[in-house]
Design a protein around this motif. Structure first.
Motif, PDB file in Angstrom:
ATOM      1  N   LEU A 391       0.814  -1.217   0.000  1.00 21.02           N
ATOM      2  CA  LEU A 391       0.000   0.000   0.000  1.00 21.02           C
ATOM      3  C   LEU A 391       0.848   1.269   0.000  1.00 21.02           C
ATOM      4  O   LEU A 391       1.030   1.937   1.023  1.00 21.02           O
ATOM      5  N   PHE A 392       1.301   1.578  -1.214  1.00 22.14           N
ATOM      6  CA  PHE A 392       2.046   2.807  -1.487  1.00 22.14           C
ATOM      7  C   PHE A 392       1.611   3.272  -2.877  1.00 22.14           C
ATOM      8  O   PHE A 392       1.664   2.477  -3.824  1.00 22.14           O
ATOM      9  N   ALA A 393       1.237   4.547  -2.999  1.00 22.70           N
ATOM     10  CA  ALA A 393       0.722   4.987  -4.297  1.00 22.70           C
ATOM     11  C   ALA A 393       0.997   6.467  -4.529  1.00 22.70           C
ATOM     12  O   ALA A 393       0.713   7.308  -3.669  1.00 22.70           O
ATOM     13  N   CYS A 394       1.581   6.760  -5.676  1.00 28.50           N
ATOM     14  CA  CYS A 394       1.617   8.107  -6.254  1.00 28.50           C
ATOM     15  C   CYS A 394       2.248   9.152  -5.341  1.00 28.50           C
ATOM     16  O   CYS A 394       1.827  10.313  -5.353  1.00 28.50           O
ATOM     17  N   ALA A 395       3.239   8.768  -4.557  1.00 26.76           N
ATOM     18  CA  ALA A 395       3.875   9.725  -3.648  1.00 26.76           C
ATOM     19  C   ALA A 395       5.224   9.181  -3.205  1.00 26.76           C
ATOM     20  O   ALA A 395       5.501   7.988  -3.295  1.00 26.76           O
ATOM     21  N   ALA A 396       6.048  10.075  -2.702  1.00 26.21           N
ATOM     22  CA  ALA A 396       7.290   9.694  -2.028  1.00 26.21           C
ATOM     23  C   ALA A 396       6.953   9.435  -0.557  1.00 26.21           C
ATOM     24  O   ALA A 396       6.336  10.277   0.097  1.00 26.21           O
ATOM     25  N   TYR A 397       7.344   8.272  -0.061  1.00 30.62           N
ATOM     26  CA  TYR A 397       7.003   7.846   1.299  1.00 30.62           C
ATOM     27  C   TYR A 397       8.244   7.878   2.196  1.00 30.62           C
ATOM     28  O   TYR A 397       9.302   7.378   1.810  1.00 30.62           O
ATOM     29  N   GLY A 448      17.623  14.399  -1.371  1.00 30.57           N
ATOM     30  CA  GLY A 448      18.280  13.298  -0.686  1.00 30.57           C
ATOM     31  C   GLY A 448      17.473  12.624   0.392  1.00 30.57           C
ATOM     32  O   GLY A 448      17.944  11.649   0.993  1.00 30.57           O
ATOM     33  N   ARG A 449      16.269  13.131   0.702  1.00 34.07           N
ATOM     34  CA  ARG A 449      15.447  12.495   1.731  1.00 34.07           C
ATOM     35  C   ARG A 449      14.904  11.153   1.227  1.00 34.07           C
ATOM     36  O   ARG A 449      14.787  10.913   0.025  1.00 34.07           O
ATOM     37  N   THR A 450      14.545  10.296   2.163  1.00 38.87           N
ATOM     38  CA  THR A 450      13.986   8.990   1.795  1.00 38.87           C
ATOM     39  C   THR A 450      12.674   9.180   1.037  1.00 38.87           C
ATOM     40  O   THR A 450      11.938  10.140   1.263  1.00 38.87           O
ATOM     41  N   TRP A 451      12.382   8.214   0.149  1.00 35.54           N
ATOM     42  CA  TRP A 451      11.145   8.326  -0.636  1.00 35.54           C
ATOM     43  C   TRP A 451      10.435   6.988  -0.844  1.00 35.54           C
ATOM     44  O   TRP A 451       9.414   6.913  -1.533  1.00 35.54           O
ATOM     45  N   GLY A 452      10.955   5.909  -0.215  1.00 40.23           N
ATOM     46  CA  GLY A 452      10.312   4.605  -0.310  1.00 40.23           C
ATOM     47  C   GLY A 452      11.129   3.557  -1.022  1.00 40.23           C
ATOM     48  O   GLY A 452      10.782   2.364  -0.977  1.00 40.23           O
ATOM     49  N   ARG A 453      12.204   3.946  -1.671  1.00 46.19           N
ATOM     50  CA  ARG A 453      12.998   2.991  -2.435  1.00 46.19           C
ATOM     51  C   ARG A 453      13.440   1.796  -1.577  1.00 46.19           C
ATOM     52  O   ARG A 453      13.418   0.644  -2.022  1.00 46.19           O
TER      53      ARG A 453
END
Length: 819
Positions: A391-397, A448-453
């Motif tokens: 459940l991850f969609a259309c955004a940087a998490y 450089g911030r986290t985005w879900g990768r």
């Protein structure tokens, strides 16, 4: 209290006697402050307030705006109950789903806090219980306040919508989407109750099912929770095989291996039967006393992804039981903004609609929920393949705490819960987030911030590999299979096609020969009866206030108009606009699906965006928010048929393509005729079709067929077989064709449960649609988008509970054609 028993334990539902009140705050309207209302559990705040008459229905008109304060308010649910009889070692409060930021107190003592809608929680409450009148309170803090606080702490992240949904583990589309309202819920959205047990219980059961060379194996992974330090025995049975093992004192885990010789296989629908077997696991204590039982229906089937490099790039094909499956799929969103309203019977009806449209795969999209046990049980039963997004969609998490811990716990629970379902064939890490990082101008603002990768390429694949090793995992939708290749490269992996709809005409689908299309779609308004139920606009117009509010896509109406301008005559009124936009949606998707299927072998799947809606809205759905089938549904049924005949442009001219997704060869005589709009033949040829099972055959058309004398006055008709599969090719756009005014004869004959409408064309009738819902909201018709040549007849069967006006059934606006 209701009571259900399993082994030596008992479960007592706590679904009765709940009340709901708002915590005083700046957003609470005066008429609701200080008011306590009855609460339905499972349920949510919105539906409780609606049932109490305190808010308007948020699905109607623009009432959504009037209830925005609910998501910015804190709420308290409260009930009282008596202690269950007996002297069990443990009494646990079990919460299957709390939405979302919940603080629980029992008799005034705090027992826990939760921050994740997608997890269950369990609390030992035995020491706090009185014999009578225990008070349980669940306070839900504003999801907005929680998410915005984490956003402010961690730094904002790029996002498709100006809402803070990446900063809370909650159904993302609660915060609005380009097809959904912004209705930020709170509540006890799944079962809640007490579990009494002694000695030990089955905390987890995870079957890992494999089959190879005629031998089925089930590795049953068991985790127990103990209340006593005694040896335990676990037994498992399936299909006549049985095994048991001892769990010694101090141990919590065991694996039981079962072998089944020559099991009947579970097959996707259209490929074979859906055989399932009862797997039962029991836990026993001293003196062989039964302590707990777990049961599930499992199926034996293998699944793998074929991603072999080839001259076209690299493949993406689902292979089930060693048979490559061409995916005829649809994307699935939550069927209601308020998911407790989605009953098993409602799901079964939606699955019927998917099956009747020849769908074989449902992709559970990553902005909603991990679907319910009912959903997966129905998919198992009916042979649907399921692709479940994390459940991850259309955004940087953000990947910082508390999200890293919550995401891992959620993933472990859901993978364990769903592992036994044969329908589940693919886990996907996210929806469009890797693509977003590449193409949506995220990299500079992320700084450089986290985005879900780390979730998609490390955490989630590790969890799946550990807990569900028999199923493939794919990091994203779309994803090319490698960091070295653009994630939306059509030659590799899966792709989404959204330049069509957003910026380009739908004929651009033909410029792509993708390996697998996981999203593509085109909009249209819902059925007329759905609009009339949801909107009080008078008159209805394409841009009337309610219509505008129920169009959530950016520039959606302008894009609809662009599509009309490119293909169809200008609508004279709203009724014509409504019909023509629905026709254009159906044609766009039919063109795309037929093109992709005509390249079967290179392309091995299409997943339409989208099957369903969660409320009444103009959207990409085939079935609208009231469950009515749009013309697109009928077009999809034809385009997804096992055997498809289609005329396609190929280099140098036109070709007839016969696609055979059935399990037997398709042998038939095909005829292709070029004729005028008045039905006069100009040229004809015949072919002997011989299409192997699971294949497509392309037959170039000769020049005298492919080149018309008058492009605006001629068409091709291709037909094959005794059932007369038919394909049409028009050489010009409808807007440029001098259509004759439609003339026809029509008769209406009563039948059991409805009427038959027989239409005989005197002139060509292009895309005939009978909108029976205009006469009775519950009326349904068996076919739509029928094109008749002069002299041809079609019989449309209408099911309706009450008599319908025969004259209205055979005239505008109920009966319509493009001409």
């Amino acid at each position: 209290m209701n009571e259900a028993r399993g082994g030596g334990s008992a479960r007592h539902a706590l679904h009765d006697g709940w009340t709901l009140r708002a915590v005083p705050g700046p957003h609470v309207p005066a008429g609701i402050a200080g008011t306590t209302v009855p609460a339905t559990v499972p349920g949510c705040v919105h539906t409780d307030l609606l049932a109490a008459g305190l808010i308007p229905d948020p699905y109607l008109d623009d009432n959504e705006k009037a209830v925005g304060w609910i998501g910015r308010t804190d709420w308290v649910y409260e009930t009282t109950f008596d202690r269950p009889a007996g002297d069990a070692d443990r009494i646990d409060l079990v919460c299957a789903g709390l939405d979302t930021v919940a603080t629980l107190t029992l008799n005034g003592v705090g027992i826990g806090r939760t921050e994740n809608m997608h997890r269950s929680h369990r609390f030992d409450v035995a020491s706090l219980l009185r014999d009578r009148d225990n008070t349980l309170a669940v306070r839900f803090d504003s999801a907005y306040r929680y998410a915005e606080a984490h956003r402010d702490r961690l730094g904002d992240r790029p996002n498709a919508y100006p809402e803070p949904f990446p900063f809370i583990r909650k159904m993302a589309c609660n915060f609005g989407w380009d097809w959904g309202p912004t209705l930020v819920t709170a509540g006890i959205w799944q079962d809640i109750g007490l579990h009494t047990w002694s000695v030990a219980r089955l905390a987890e059961v995870r079957p890992v099912v494999t089959v190879a060379d005629g031998v089925g194996t089930v590795a049953v992974h068991v985790v127990v929770e103990r209340a006593a330090a005694v040896p335990l025995v676990v037994r498992a049975t399936v299909a006549g095989a049985a095994v048991e093992t001892v769990v010694p004192v101090g141990e919590r885990t065991a694996v039981l291996d079962l072998t089944v010789r020559d099991p009947e296989l579970w097959w996707p629908r259209g490929y074979g039967d859906q055989h399932r077997y009862d797997l039962t696991v029991t836990l026993h204590g001293p003196d062989d006393r039964a302590l707990d039982t777990w049961t599930r229906r499992i199926g034996f089937r293998s699944v793998r992804l074929d991603t072999t490099p080839d001259r076209h790039g690299s493949a993406f094909a689902l292979v089930v039981n060693d048979v490559p499956v061409f995916v005829r799929g649809v994307n699935w969103i939550p069927d209601d903004v308020f998911p407790h309203r989605v009953t098993r019977s409602r799901l079964a009806h939606r699955f019927d609609q998917a099956a009747d449209a020849n769908v074989n795969l449902l992709r559970v999209w990553g902005g909603g929920r991990y679907e319910s046990d009912d959903f997966y049980d129905l998919a198992d039963e009916r042979g649907f393949l399921v692709q479940q997004d994390f459940l991850f969609a259309c955004a940087a998490y953000p990947e910082e705490e508390p999200f890293a811990t919550e995401v891992e716990a959620e993933a472990r629970e859901q993978v364990t819960r769903l592992a036994g379902h044969p329908s589940l064939v693919l886990w996907t890490g996210n929806n469009e987030n890797i693509w977003g990082w590449y193409d949506w101008d995220w990299q500079e603002p992320l700084a450089g911030r986290t985005w879900g990768r780390g979730f998609y390429l490390d955490l989630l694949p590790r969890v799946v590999a550990e807990l569900d090793p028999t199923r493939p995992y794919w990091p994203g939708s779309p994803w090319s299979g490698s960091d070295d290749v653009h994630p939306n490269d059509p030659a590799h992996g899966t792709m989404h096609i959204w330049d069509v709809w957003n910026t380009d005409d739908y004929t651009k689908y033909r410029e792509y020969v993708p390996r697998f299309v996981a999203e593509f779609g085109y909009q249209a308004p819902p059925a007329y009866a759905t609009l009339r139920r949801a909107l009080t606009d008078d008159p209805l117009a394409a841009d009337s206030p309610g219509m505008a509010h129920h169009q959530k896509a950016i520039d959606g109406d302008r894009k609809l108009q662009r599509g009309l301008d490119a293909h169809l005559p200008a609508p004279a009124d709203f009724d014509e606009w409504h019909y023509l936009t629905q026709v254009n949606q159906a044609r766009a998707i039919a063109l795309g699906v037929e093109h992709f299927r005509s390249h079967r072998g290179v392309c091995m799947g299409t997943i339409l965006w989208q099957l369903n809606d969660c409320w009444p809205v103009t959207s990409w759905s085939a079935v609208d928010g009231d469950g009515r089938r749009k013309p697109l549904w009928y077009a999809l049924r034809h385009a997804y048929a096992d055997r498809l005949l289609t005329v396609q442009p190929r280099e140098g001219g036109l070709a007839l393509v016969a696609v055979n997704d059935s399990g037997t060869p398709w042998r038939a005589t095909a005829t292709v005729t070029r004729l005028t709009l008045t039905g006069e033949p100009r040229a004809r040829t015949s072919y002997d079709l011989d299409v192997p099972a699971g294949a497509a055959v392309t037959l170039p058309l000769p020049a005298d067929l492919a080149r018309p004398e008058e492009a605006t006055r001629e068409l091709l008709v291709a037909e094959a077989g005794a059932t007369a599969e038919r394909a049409l090719w028009f050489f010009a756009e409808d807007r440029d064709i001098p259509w004759p005014a439609a003339t026809y004869a029509a008769t209406v004959t009563p039948t059991d449960g409805g009427v038959r409408v027989q239409v005989t064309a005197r002139t060509v009738l292009r895309d005939l649609v009978l909108a029976a819902d205009r006469l009775d909201p519950s009326a349904e018709v068996d076919q739509a988008l029928v094109t008749l040549l002069p002299g041809e007849t079609a019989t449309l069967t209408v099911r309706a509970p009450a008599p319908l006006d025969p004259r209205a059934l055979t005239t505008r606006p109920v009966l319509r054609t493009v001409n």
